[in-house]
Design an enzyme around this catalytic site. Structure first.
Site, PDB file in Angstrom:
ATOM      1  CB  CYS A 152     -10.100 -43.560  -2.770  1.00 38.06           C
ATOM      2  SG  CYS A 152     -11.422 -42.491  -3.352  1.00 38.06           S
ATOM      3  CB  CYS A 174     -12.886 -45.305  -9.979  1.00 38.21           C
ATOM      4  SG  CYS A 174     -13.659 -43.894  -9.153  1.00 38.21           S
ATOM      5  CB  CYS A 227      -8.890 -45.829  -9.407  1.00 44.54           C
ATOM      6  SG  CYS A 227      -7.791 -44.709  -8.506  1.00 44.54           S
ATOM      7  CB  CYS A 246      -1.854 -31.435 -11.574  1.00 47.31           C
ATOM      8  SG  CYS A 246      -1.811 -30.499 -13.097  1.00 47.31           S
ATOM      9  CB  CYS A 264      -4.177 -28.115 -11.573  1.00 47.17           C
ATOM     10  SG  CYS A 264      -5.590 -29.163 -11.978  1.00 47.17           S
ATOM     11  CB  CYS A 313      -8.688 -29.511 -15.580  1.00 49.99           C
ATOM     12  SG  CYS A 313      -7.781 -30.941 -16.196  1.00 49.99           S
ATOM     13  NE  ARG A 331      -2.519 -31.498 -19.210  1.00 52.02           N
ATOM     14  CZ  ARG A 331      -3.442 -30.850 -18.516  1.00 52.02           C
ATOM     15  NH1 ARG A 331      -4.313 -31.509 -17.795  1.00 52.02           N
ATOM     16  NH2 ARG A 331      -3.480 -29.543 -18.522  1.00 52.02           N
TER      17      ARG A 331
HETATM   18  N1  SAM Z   1     -10.234 -38.730  -6.435  1.00 53.43           N
HETATM   19  C1  SAM Z   1     -10.328 -37.647  -7.323  1.00 53.43           C
HETATM   20  C2  SAM Z   1     -11.266 -37.909  -8.474  1.00 53.43           C
HETATM   21  O1  SAM Z   1     -11.584 -39.040  -8.748  1.00 53.43           O
HETATM   22  O2  SAM Z   1     -11.656 -36.937  -9.095  1.00 53.43           O
HETATM   23  C3  SAM Z   1      -9.001 -37.206  -7.869  1.00 53.43           C
HETATM   24  C4  SAM Z   1      -7.948 -38.211  -8.273  1.00 53.43           C
HETATM   25  S1  SAM Z   1      -8.385 -39.353  -9.586  1.00 53.43           S
HETATM   26  C5  SAM Z   1      -7.057 -40.486  -9.511  1.00 53.43           C
HETATM   27  C6  SAM Z   1      -8.149 -38.389 -11.055  1.00 53.43           C
HETATM   28  C7  SAM Z   1      -8.365 -39.027 -12.396  1.00 53.43           C
HETATM   29  O3  SAM Z   1      -7.272 -39.864 -12.726  1.00 53.43           O
HETATM   30  C8  SAM Z   1      -9.552 -39.936 -12.586  1.00 53.43           C
HETATM   31  O4  SAM Z   1     -10.743 -39.227 -12.773  1.00 53.43           O
HETATM   32  C9  SAM Z   1      -9.182 -40.710 -13.830  1.00 53.43           C
HETATM   33  O5  SAM Z   1      -9.658 -40.049 -14.977  1.00 53.43           O
HETATM   34  C10 SAM Z   1      -7.660 -40.681 -13.810  1.00 53.43           C
HETATM   35  N2  SAM Z   1      -7.135 -42.037 -13.600  1.00 53.43           N
HETATM   36  C11 SAM Z   1      -7.082 -42.706 -12.426  1.00 53.43           C
HETATM   37  N3  SAM Z   1      -6.559 -43.948 -12.598  1.00 53.43           N
HETATM   38  C12 SAM Z   1      -6.276 -44.065 -13.909  1.00 53.43           C
HETATM   39  C13 SAM Z   1      -5.736 -45.119 -14.699  1.00 53.43           C
HETATM   40  N4  SAM Z   1      -5.407 -46.295 -14.175  1.00 53.43           N
HETATM   41  N5  SAM Z   1      -5.564 -44.903 -16.025  1.00 53.43           N
HETATM   42  C14 SAM Z   1      -5.908 -43.722 -16.569  1.00 53.43           C
HETATM   43  N6  SAM Z   1      -6.427 -42.694 -15.867  1.00 53.43           N
HETATM   44  C15 SAM Z   1      -6.623 -42.853 -14.557  1.00 53.43           C
HETATM   45 FE1  SF4 Z   2     -10.894 -42.458  -5.589  1.00 60.19          FE
HETATM   46 FE2  SF4 Z   2      -9.407 -43.260  -7.639  1.00 60.19          FE
HETATM   47 FE3  SF4 Z   2     -12.005 -42.920  -7.949  1.00 60.19          FE
HETATM   48 FE4  SF4 Z   2     -10.436 -40.740  -7.598  1.00 60.19          FE
HETATM   49  S1  SF4 Z   2     -10.411 -42.153  -9.322  1.00 60.19           S
HETATM   50  S2  SF4 Z   2     -12.423 -41.176  -6.630  1.00 60.19           S
HETATM   51  S3  SF4 Z   2      -8.892 -41.640  -6.222  1.00 60.19           S
HETATM   52  S4  SF4 Z   2     -11.031 -44.448  -6.607  1.00 60.19           S
END
Ligand code: SAM
Ligand code: SF4
Ligand code: DTB
Length: 334
Positions: free
Chosen positions: A72, A76, A79, A118, A149, A209, A281
Site C-alpha cells: 500500500c 499509516c 499498518c 468484510c 462490507c 462503518c 464492534r
Molecule cells: N486501506 C484501507 C483503509 O485504510 O481504509 C482498508 C484497509 S485498512 C487495513 C482498515 C483499517 O484497519 C484501518 O483503518 C485501521 O483502523 C485498521 N488497522 C490496520 N492495522 C491495524 C493494526 N495493526 N491494529 C489495529 N487496527 C488496524
Molecule cells: Fe494502506 Fe494499511 Fe493505511 Fe489501509 S491502513 S491505507 S492498507 S497502509
C-alpha cells in the site's frame, strides 16, 4: 441518578439525557467528563443505554478477509501493509484475489456462524480496472445470504454508485484517531479526505462503518476527539469498530506503550453512550485480551466482534474459543 452522575451532570456531562437521543453536537468537554466518570458509573450508564437500543445478550459476528494484501502506498504507522514498512515487517504483498476464492471463503465463514463478510484491500483507492472483480465479489457473497462490507480506501462518486448498485451493504472507512493526532500517524492523506469518502458513502445510501484505533500513543483527548468526529457526523455510523492497536513488529508503532485495558473499556462505553443505536464492534486486539476483559467490553456496550482466526494480516481467536466464551457468558452469536 446516583451522586457521581449528578456531579458529572453538573460538570456538563449530563450522561442520561444524552443517551436517550442521537445527538450530533457533542462538545469535547462533555465527552471527557464521561471518560472521567468512576468506572462503575460509566459502565452502568453504558449498559443502561445499551439495553434501550440493543439486545444485551446478542453479539453480531463479522468475518474479515484480505482480498489484496500489502504494497500500500499510504504510510499509516500502525499498518503492516504499508509498502514503506514491508522491508521491516517481512509481509509479502499479493494481487487482488479471484472472485471464486473469496466466495468460497465467505461460504466457510457463513458455515462457521458469521453473518457479515468484510473484504479489505490494501489500497489508497481502488483502480477502475478492478471494479468488475470487486462488484462480482459483492454479488457472490450477497447471494450466499450474507451481509457484505468492503474497505478499499478512498472512493470516487462513480465507484461508490457501482458498489451500491451491486448491493454492497456496508463500507468501512475509519477515521482512526482525532483530527489533531492524525498527522502523527499518517502523512500521505488528510483527515478531510477520510470525511469526504464517508460523506460519499452515506449519500449513496450505503451503511457506514467507521471507527478507529486506540493504543497508538494518543492522549485521552484524542480518543474523545475521535468519538466526537464520529458522533457529530450528520448520521451516526451504523457500525463503529474500536480497534486496540495490534503492535506489529517492524511497524513504527511496534514499541508504543500499551494502553491500560480499563481505558479501552472506557472508550467502548463512551462510544456506546454517544452513539446509542450503532453497532459498537470490539475489533482488533482480542487475541491478546483476557476473557474477563472481553466480557467487560460486552458489558460496556460492544455489540459485535470480528470473528474467525484471522483479521487481515494478524491472528484473531479461533471460533471454538469465541463460541466457548459466548456459552460461558450466555451470549447469542448473530
Ligand atoms: N486501506 C484501507 C483503509 O485504510 O481504509 C482498508 C484497509 S485498512 C487495513 C482498515 C483499517 O484497519 C484501518 O483503518 C485501521 O483502523 C485498521 N488497522 C490496520 N492495522 C491495524 C493494526 N495493526 N491494529 C489495529 N487496527 C488496524
Ligand atoms: Fe494502506 Fe494499511 Fe493505511 Fe489501509 S491502513 S491505507 S492498507 S497502509
Ligand atoms: C477495522 O476497523 N478493523 C479491521 C477492519 N476494520 C478492516 C482490520 C483490523 C486489522 C488488524 C491488523 C491486521 O490484521 O492487519
Amino acid at each position: 441518578m446516583t451522586a457521581p452522575l449528578d456531579a458529572a451532570a453538573k460538570a456538563g456531562a449530563d450522561p442520561i439525557p444524552a443517551a436517550m437521543g442521537t445527538r450530533h453536537d457533542w462538545q469535547q468537554s462533555e465527552i471527557l467528563d464521561l471518560f472521567d466518570l468512576p468506572l462503575m458509573d460509566l459502565l452502568f450508564e453504558a449498559q443502561r443505554v445499551h439495553r434501550i437500543a440493543h439486545d444485551p445478550n446478542r453479539v453480531q459476528l463479522s468475518q474479515l478477509i484480505s482480498i489484496k494484501t500489502g504494497g500500500c502506498a499510504e504510510d499509516c504507522a500502525y499498518c503492516s501493509q504499508a509498502a514503506s514498512h514491508q522491508k521491516t515487517t517481512g509481509l509479502t504483498a499479493t494481487k487482488l484475489m479471484e472472485v471464486e476464492r473469496v466466495v468460497k471463503a465467505a461460504e466457510r465463514a457463513k458455515a462457521g456462524g458469521a453473518s457479515r463478510y468484510c473484504m479489505g484491500a490494501a489500497w489508497t483507492s481502488p483502480k477502475d480496472r478492478d471494479m468488475d472483480t470487486l462488484l462480482a465479489m459483492v454479488k457472490g457473497v450477497k447471494d450466499l445470504g450474507m451481509e457484505t462490507c468492503m474497505t478499499l480506501g478512498m472512493l470516487t462518486d462513480e465507484q461508490t454508485a457501482q458498489l451500491k448498485d451491486a448491493g454492497l451493504d456496508y463500507y468501512n472507512h475509519n477515521v482512526d484517531t482525532s483530527e489533531e493526532y492524525y498527522g502523527q500517524i499518517i502523512t500521505t492523506r488528510s483527515y478531510q479526505e477520510r470525511l469526504d469518502t464517508l460523506a460519499r458513502v452515506r449519500d449513496a445510501g450505503i451503511n457506514v462503518c467507521s471507527g478507529g484505533i486506540v493504543g497508538m500513543g494518543e492522549a485521552r483527548e484524542d480518543r474523545a476527539g475521535m468519538l466526537r468526529t464520529l458522533a457529530n457526523l450528520p448520521h451516526h455510523p451504523e457500525s463503529v469498530p474500536i480497534n486496540m492497536l495490534v503492535a506489529v513488529p517492524g511497524t513504527p508503532l511496534e514499541n508504543v506503550e500499551k494502553l491500560d485495558p480499563f481505558e479501552f473499556v472506557r472508550t467502548i462505553a463512551v462510544a456506546r453512550i454517544m452513539m446509542p443505536f450503532s453497532e459498537v464492534r470490539l475489533s482488533a486486539g482480542r487475541q491478546s485480551m483476557s476473557e474477563e476483559l472481553q466480557a467487560m467490553c460486552f458489558f460496556a456496550g460492544a455489540s459485535s466482534i470480528f470473528y474467525g482466526e484471522q483479521l487481515l494480516t494478524t491472528p484473531n481467536p479461533e471460533n471454538n474459543k469465541d463460541l466457548a466464551l459466548f456459552k460461558k457468558l450466555g451470549l447469542q452469536p448473530a
